[in-house]
Design an enzyme around this catalytic site. Structure first.
Site, short mmCIF file in Angstrom:
data_model
loop_
_atom_site.label_atom_id
_atom_site.label_comp_id
_atom_site.label_asym_id
_atom_site.label_seq_id
_atom_site.Cartn_x
_atom_site.Cartn_y
_atom_site.Cartn_z
N LYS A 178 -10.13 9.51 -13.28
CA LYS A 178 -9.44 8.48 -14.08
C LYS A 178 -10.10 7.16 -13.72
O LYS A 178 -9.81 6.55 -12.69
CB LYS A 178 -7.95 8.47 -13.70
N GLU A 254 -9.54 4.17 -0.09
CA GLU A 254 -10.42 3.02 0.22
C GLU A 254 -9.79 1.81 -0.45
O GLU A 254 -9.79 1.70 -1.68
CB GLU A 254 -11.83 3.31 -0.27
N CYS A 288 -15.25 -5.19 -2.47
CA CYS A 288 -14.21 -5.04 -1.45
C CYS A 288 -14.69 -5.47 -0.09
O CYS A 288 -13.92 -5.85 0.77
CB CYS A 288 -13.75 -3.59 -1.41
N GLU A 390 -5.98 -11.18 -0.27
CA GLU A 390 -7.22 -10.83 -0.95
C GLU A 390 -7.23 -11.46 -2.35
O GLU A 390 -6.31 -11.24 -3.14
CB GLU A 390 -7.34 -9.30 -1.09
P1 NAD Z 1 -6.15 -1.11 -8.71
O1 NAD Z 1 -5.49 -0.55 -7.50
O2 NAD Z 1 -5.37 -2.01 -9.58
O3 NAD Z 1 -6.66 0.05 -9.66
C1 NAD Z 1 -7.55 1.05 -9.22
C2 NAD Z 1 -7.36 2.28 -10.06
O4 NAD Z 1 -6.07 2.80 -9.82
C3 NAD Z 1 -7.45 2.05 -11.57
O5 NAD Z 1 -8.10 3.15 -12.16
C4 NAD Z 1 -6.00 2.00 -11.97
O6 NAD Z 1 -5.76 2.34 -13.32
C5 NAD Z 1 -5.40 3.03 -11.05
N1 NAD Z 1 -3.97 2.88 -10.80
C6 NAD Z 1 -3.25 1.75 -10.79
N2 NAD Z 1 -1.94 2.03 -10.53
C7 NAD Z 1 -1.86 3.37 -10.38
C8 NAD Z 1 -0.79 4.27 -10.11
N3 NAD Z 1 0.47 3.84 -9.94
N4 NAD Z 1 -1.06 5.59 -10.01
C9 NAD Z 1 -2.32 6.03 -10.16
N5 NAD Z 1 -3.38 5.24 -10.44
C10 NAD Z 1 -3.15 3.92 -10.54
O7 NAD Z 1 -7.49 -1.81 -8.18
P2 NAD Z 1 -8.55 -2.61 -9.04
O8 NAD Z 1 -7.93 -3.92 -9.42
O9 NAD Z 1 -9.10 -1.72 -10.10
O10 NAD Z 1 -9.72 -2.85 -7.98
C11 NAD Z 1 -9.75 -3.92 -7.10
C12 NAD Z 1 -9.18 -3.51 -5.76
O11 NAD Z 1 -9.90 -2.40 -5.26
C13 NAD Z 1 -9.31 -4.57 -4.70
O12 NAD Z 1 -8.14 -4.59 -3.93
C14 NAD Z 1 -10.47 -4.09 -3.84
O13 NAD Z 1 -10.47 -4.53 -2.51
C15 NAD Z 1 -10.26 -2.62 -3.91
N6 NAD Z 1 -11.51 -1.90 -3.61
C16 NAD Z 1 -11.63 -1.28 -2.39
C17 NAD Z 1 -12.81 -0.63 -2.07
C18 NAD Z 1 -13.01 0.05 -0.74
O14 NAD Z 1 -14.00 0.76 -0.59
N7 NAD Z 1 -12.14 -0.13 0.24
C19 NAD Z 1 -13.85 -0.61 -2.99
C20 NAD Z 1 -13.70 -1.26 -4.20
C21 NAD Z 1 -12.50 -1.90 -4.51
O1 6OD Z 2 -21.40 1.60 -0.86
C1 6OD Z 2 -20.43 2.35 -0.97
O2 6OD Z 2 -20.51 3.57 -0.80
C2 6OD Z 2 -19.11 1.76 -1.27
N1 6OD Z 2 -18.07 2.62 -1.27
C3 6OD Z 2 -19.02 0.45 -1.55
C4 6OD Z 2 -17.79 -0.20 -1.85
C5 6OD Z 2 -17.81 -1.45 -2.35
C6 6OD Z 2 -16.60 -2.11 -2.69
O3 6OD Z 2 -16.49 -2.91 -3.58
#
Ligand code: NAD
Ligand code: 6OD
Length: 486
Positions: A178, A254, A288, A390
């Site tokens: 998804k 993550e 992130c 964040e």
């Molecule tokens: P988000 O949590 O809003 O959404 C991520 C995904 O989850 C989307 O596909 C969304 O549709 C889905 N989703 C949302 N609510 C849901 C629910 N109740 N049940 C199931 N699925 C659901 O995050 P975003 O805004 O898309 O991305 C930004 C965030 O992601 C930031 O907080 C960033 O730090 C984090 N991020 C973390 C990493 C990592 O590796 N730790 C990497 C990239 C992004």
């Molecule tokens: O490099 C990767 O494998 C990874 N998971 C990066 C995440 C980046 C976050 O925005």
């Protein structure tokens, strides 16, 4: 108008409900496609296809056969590099100069690296004594976990989705993905590549839609999904963990971060400035691992702030096709509202705005885009919202420190623990400080330098579990011990 459909059992299918929503180009606000929104019926069909495919040819293949197919998937992405690049940049607004170096190549590498890794990882074996003297042999075998639900975010859509799908398939699982509702296109396009590469129908499935009360929630609640791997916000991670508790399904999460950069006076300042510019502003700050808190040792504080300001002001804001642009738009207007609300909060909280803090002037044809200025602040208290929450935008707050202990305490002061970057030429200090930082990943004199064999994940509220290298195999396989009495 182009429609983006689900990919289920090797075919593109629309939603039975006929519900569609807009896919918007963030650089000008124009609708570029209509996306089918999955209901429970489509999610169920995708999970059933994935379950059935486990029993089909995919489940009977040798590791070597799977590896060959996954190499073809990687080659298929590379062969259609320009299409993936165009689609990723239209969905996200990021410069092609960035996506062509990071997003698309990593999309291919995620298949190749994990396919090769699975082929070469041994399992354990133990001989043991038995009372009758005959002995026994224990050995481990790894089996796929089953149907994996993959939920991915919008900031690095192809990279972060394939970072899960690559190892999941390499281990013999099937997936239902998804993607983010903001950035569905490359995930959809990958279905064509899967078919062309000979991936059997049902192994890779995609359902589109939103999170809560939509495709995301339907997928995580589905009882026939064996494990869920998620990248996104910490709050969403908590919701998904609750959903996964039903049926005691494993999760890999993550999550968010509020990462600290620590710049010591003994650093190579050119490198620290270049690295911090990237870690704060690359991908418009939507990484992130990005640095939103920068702690700088007092003797070099003023020079660091002045030079980072000059670097931020030299960034070239532009649309993806502009070859000179290295700073794009945010992913959406909704996200821009969030980022701008923090720009306002910083002013309300009494920040000194070193640079930026608003919206850039753009030419008329880009006036409808989700643009914001790269922004630097100083002077905020440690407990301000801007310093503790964040933002996920192109911004950072810089604060001076006087001692190593103080820098470590500041870096560790928040409930997040994803990544950190330390800048020093003193090797002892580098190891000493890195060891004390509460984060899953610490870079020294670098940032976002990635070797896919290494552990990746967050400490504290930045996640649960590790992926990368053998850690991905741990998550995507079930290790079974077979004990044979000799
Ligand atoms: P988000 O949590 O809003 O959404 C991520 C995904 O989850 C989307 O596909 C969304 O549709 C889905 N989703 C949302 N609510 C849901 C629910 N109740 N049940 C199931 N699925 C659901 O995050 P975003 O805004 O898309 O991305 C930004 C965030 O992601 C930031 O907080 C960033 O730090 C984090 N991020 C973390 C990493 C990592 O590796 N730790 C990497 C990239 C992004
Ligand atoms: O490099 C990767 O494998 C990874 N998971 C990066 C995440 C980046 C976050 O925005």
């Amino acid at each position: 108008m182009k429609e983006i459909k689900h990919f289920i059992n090797g075919e593109y299918v629309g939603s039975a409900s006929g519900k569609l929503f807009d896919n918007v180009n963030p650089v000008n606000g124009q609708v570029i496609a209509r996306i089918h929104e999955a209901g429970e019926a489509e999610v169920d069909a995708a999970v059933k296809a994935a379950r059935a495919a486990l029993k089909g040819p995919w489940g009977r293949m040798t590791v070597a056969e799977r590896t060959e197919i996954l190499h073809r998937v990687a080659d298929g992405i590379t062969a259609r590099f320009d299409e993936f690049l165009e689609a990723e940049c239209l969905d996200t607004g990021k410069p092609k100069s960035l996506a062509s170096h990071i997003d698309i190549p990593r999309g291919a590498a995620n298949f190749k690296v994990f396919a090769d890794l699975v082929k070469n990882v041994p399992t354990e074996a133990f001989e043991m004594a038995t009372p009758d003297g005959s002995g026994a042999l224990n050995y481990g075998v790894r089996r796929p976990k089953g149907v994996i639900g993959v939920i991915s975010p919008w900031n690095l859509p192809l990279l972060l989705m394939t970072w899960k799908v690559g190892p999941a398939l390499a281990c013999g699982n099937t997936v239902v993905v998804k993607p983010s509702e903001e950035t569905p296109t490359t995930t959809a396009l990958l279905g064509e590549v899967m078919n062309a590469a000979g991936v059997p129908a049902g192994v890779y499935n995609v359902v589109h839609g939103f999170g809560g009360n939509s495709a995301g929630a339907f997928l995580t609640a589905h009882p026939d999904v064996d494990a869920i791997t998620f990248t996104g916000e910490t709050g969403t991670g908590e919701t998904i963990m609750r959903a996964a508790a039903k049926g005691v399904r494993q999760v890999s999460l993550e999550l968010g971060g509020k990462n600290a950069g620590i710049v010591f006076a003994d650093c190579d300042l050119d490198k620290a400035i270049e690295g911090t510019l990237r870690s704060a502003f690359a991908n418009c700050g939507q990484v992130c691992l990005g640095t939103e808190r920068v702690y700088v040792e007092r003797p070099i504080f003023d020079e660091f702030v002045a030079r980072l300001k000059a670097g931020a002001e030299a960034l070239k804001i532009g649309e993806p096709n502009d070859p000179s642009a290295n700073f794009g738009s945010l992913v959406s207007h909704k996200h821009r509202e969030k980022v701008l609300s923090y720009y306002q909060k910083a002013k309300d909280e009494g920040a000194t705005v070193v640079t930026g803090g608003g919206v850039p002037d753009m030419p008329a044809h880009l006036a409808g885009g989700a643009w914001v200025q790269p922004t630097i602040w100083t002077g905020l208290p440690d407990d301000s919202a801007v310093v503790t929450e964040e933002i996920f935008g192109p911004c950072c707050h810089i604060r001076p420190f006087d001692t190593e202990a103080e820098a470590i305490e500041l870096a560790n002061s928040l409930p997040y623990g994803l990544a950190s970057a330390i800048w020093t030429e003193n090797a002892s200090r580098a190891h000493r400080v890195a060891g004390q930082i509460e984060a899953g990943i610490v870079w020294v004199n670098s940032w976002f330098l990635r070797d896919l064999r290494t552990a990746f994940g967050g400490a504290k509220q930045s996640g649960i579990g590790r992926e990368g290298g053998v850690h991905s195999l741990e998550f995507y396989t079930e290790l079974k011990n077979i004990c044979v009495k000799l």
